[in-house]
Design an enzyme around this catalytic site. Structure first.
Site, short mmCIF file in Angstrom:
data_model
loop_
_atom_site.label_atom_id
_atom_site.label_comp_id
_atom_site.label_asym_id
_atom_site.label_seq_id
_atom_site.Cartn_x
_atom_site.Cartn_y
_atom_site.Cartn_z
N GLY A 148 8.02 -11.71 15.95
CA GLY A 148 8.54 -11.57 14.59
C GLY A 148 8.87 -10.11 14.30
O GLY A 148 9.14 -9.32 15.22
N LYS B 207 12.09 -17.53 20.51
CA LYS B 207 12.13 -16.25 19.77
C LYS B 207 11.77 -15.09 20.70
O LYS B 207 12.33 -14.00 20.60
CB LYS B 207 11.16 -16.29 18.59
CG LYS B 207 11.66 -17.09 17.42
CD LYS B 207 10.87 -16.68 16.19
CE LYS B 207 10.82 -17.77 15.16
NZ LYS B 207 9.74 -17.59 14.20
N LYS C 123 14.17 -7.01 5.15
CA LYS C 123 14.41 -6.01 6.21
C LYS C 123 15.69 -6.26 7.02
O LYS C 123 16.25 -5.33 7.59
CB LYS C 123 13.21 -5.96 7.17
CG LYS C 123 11.98 -5.30 6.58
CD LYS C 123 10.89 -5.17 7.63
CE LYS C 123 9.65 -4.52 7.06
NZ LYS C 123 8.64 -4.24 8.08
N PHE D 176 0.84 -1.20 0.00
CA PHE D 176 0.00 0.00 0.00
C PHE D 176 0.88 1.26 0.00
O PHE D 176 0.39 2.37 -0.15
CB PHE D 176 -0.89 -0.05 1.25
CG PHE D 176 -2.05 0.92 1.24
CD1 PHE D 176 -2.91 1.03 0.17
CD2 PHE D 176 -2.29 1.73 2.34
CE1 PHE D 176 -3.98 1.92 0.17
CE2 PHE D 176 -3.35 2.62 2.37
CZ PHE D 176 -4.19 2.72 1.27
P1 NAP Z 1 6.40 -12.55 11.20
O1 NAP Z 1 7.73 -11.92 11.36
O2 NAP Z 1 6.23 -13.70 10.29
O3 NAP Z 1 5.90 -13.01 12.68
C1 NAP Z 1 4.71 -13.75 12.84
C2 NAP Z 1 4.38 -13.92 14.30
O4 NAP Z 1 3.10 -14.57 14.41
C3 NAP Z 1 5.37 -14.78 15.07
O5 NAP Z 1 5.47 -14.32 16.39
C4 NAP Z 1 4.71 -16.17 15.01
O6 NAP Z 1 5.06 -17.03 16.06
C5 NAP Z 1 3.24 -15.78 15.17
N1 NAP Z 1 2.35 -16.82 14.65
C6 NAP Z 1 2.13 -17.12 13.35
N2 NAP Z 1 1.24 -18.13 13.26
C7 NAP Z 1 0.90 -18.47 14.53
C8 NAP Z 1 0.02 -19.43 15.10
N3 NAP Z 1 -0.70 -20.25 14.32
N4 NAP Z 1 -0.09 -19.48 16.44
C9 NAP Z 1 0.63 -18.66 17.22
N5 NAP Z 1 1.48 -17.72 16.76
C10 NAP Z 1 1.61 -17.63 15.42
O7 NAP Z 1 5.30 -11.48 10.74
P2 NAP Z 1 5.33 -9.89 10.92
O8 NAP Z 1 5.95 -9.28 9.74
O9 NAP Z 1 5.86 -9.59 12.28
O10 NAP Z 1 3.77 -9.57 10.89
C11 NAP Z 1 2.92 -9.87 11.97
C12 NAP Z 1 1.57 -9.19 11.75
O11 NAP Z 1 1.75 -7.77 11.81
C13 NAP Z 1 0.98 -9.50 10.38
O12 NAP Z 1 -0.39 -9.77 10.54
C14 NAP Z 1 1.22 -8.24 9.58
O13 NAP Z 1 0.20 -8.03 8.63
C15 NAP Z 1 1.19 -7.17 10.66
N6 NAP Z 1 2.03 -6.00 10.32
C16 NAP Z 1 1.45 -4.79 10.30
C17 NAP Z 1 2.19 -3.66 10.00
C18 NAP Z 1 1.53 -2.30 9.99
O14 NAP Z 1 2.13 -1.34 9.51
N7 NAP Z 1 0.33 -2.19 10.52
C19 NAP Z 1 3.56 -3.77 9.73
C20 NAP Z 1 4.14 -5.05 9.76
C21 NAP Z 1 3.35 -6.16 10.05
P3 NAP Z 1 6.30 -18.03 15.90
O15 NAP Z 1 7.52 -17.21 16.20
O16 NAP Z 1 6.05 -19.08 16.90
O17 NAP Z 1 6.28 -18.54 14.49
#
Ligand code: NAP
Length: 294
Positions: A136, A163, A74, A24
């Protein structure tokens, strides 16, 4: 028909990602350019992992003034920079590059994004207990935001507890005044009160829409005054529905997205948006996003 919307003296900005077509950011930045009459253009660059260094080098040689970096680059991009801001170093990832004479300097504006989104709702981390769900990329930014803005206690709960431990240790190193702890998601019910809950897991998004990282009973025990979810599609996740039912203020990730973009422009152009400009840009984008999101 003449199209003079981009001229030869325009500044070029862009984003590196793989994939990048979902981003976006081009809409946000090109909207700002149009609204404020700025002479820049912001373009998406689909950059693969193996070409990241060459892409950064090419952008430098073409004087691309600023870049955003999104998934999955990143962390990897940090190898190709001539400097890294302290907060980005604490997060261990950069999302914004600024052109200098010697190369690009890396920043992370996600912290500012979360911080400003919460400030807008009147929340301050000073002296507070924060529960962070996830470990994450987004969680790193939320955790550093809480600690750098004075949280007294930061509890990081993640499915993979190792983590959460690594994140807790890194934050403690840079922000020793915040007491950090790492637990698994099941232990949240026993952590005591939290002033704020920040969800930075993907639970509630995509195929996990309708799910919440913690259930209603657990959320009720925490008695949080505010619940932030980094997710912005859907606009109200299951966790935010629970929070609303419990009487907490709820904030989705849309403002984080907009404010991290505005913070990047402030770095690129060495300026500050006025509160009126921020408000005008944010409501214009929110209207567009609400009307056009799939
Ligand atoms: P990421 O680095 O892949 O981290 C994902 C996180 O979710 C990890 O802590 C992971 O746990 C956990 N997770 C995934 N599936 C799970 C499950 N089934 N049960 C429990 N925990 C689970 O992703 P990210 O980039 O941080 O993004 C995370 C969220 O933030 C996303 O929804 C993204 O859209 C949002 N986001 C928003 C913005 C914004 O500007 N608003 C910016 C960035 C991200 P594990 O470590 O155990 O795998």
């Amino acid at each position: 028909m003449i199209n003079d919307s981009i001229k030869g003296d325009f500044t070029v900005l862009g984003i590196f990602g793989d994939p990048v077509e979902h981003s976006f950011s081009p809409t946000i930045h090109n909207t700002v350019a149009k609204m404020l009459g700025k002479n820049f253009v912001y373009v998406p660059f689909h950059v693969k992992k193996e070409g990241l260094g060459a892409a950064a080098d090419g952008a430098f040689n073409m004087s691309v003034a600023g870049l955003n970096i999104t998934v999955p680059h990143k962390i990897e991009i940090m190898k190709f920079l001539c400097g890294i801001d302290k907060q980005a170093e604490a997060i261990g990832a950069v999302n914004t590059l600024k052109l200098t004479e010697n190369g690009y300097v890396g920043y992370n504006t996600d912290v500012t994004g979360v911080g400003r989104a919460l400030e807008k709702r009147g929340f301050s981390f000073e002296g507070k207990t924060a529960l962070l769900l996830g470990a994450g990329g987004a969680a790193n930014a939320c955790g550093v935001c809480a600690a750098s803005r004075g949280a007294k206690r930061l509890v990081i709960a993640n499915r993979t507890v190792e983590k959460a431990e690594a994140l807790s240790e890194r934050i403690a190193k840079y922000y020793p005044e915040t007491k950090t702890e790492a637990i698994n998601l099941e232990a949240v019910a026993d952590m005591g009160r939290a002033d704020i809950i920040l969800n930075a897991t993907t639970i509630g998004f995509g195929e996990k829409e309708g799910l919440s990282p913690i259930d209603e009973n657990t959320a009720a025990k925490l008695e949080a005054e505010i619940i932030f979810d980094a997710i912005y599609v859907p606009q109200k996740t299951r966790l935010l529905e629970i929070g609303e039912k419990l009487g907490a203020k709820i904030v989705n990730g849309f403002d984080m997205l907009v404010f991290q973009a505005l913070a990047a422009e402030e770095i690129w152009f060495d300026m500050k948006f006025s509160p009126e400009e921020e408000k005008e840009i944010s409501s214009c984008l929110e209207k567009y996003f609400t009307e056009n999101r799939k």
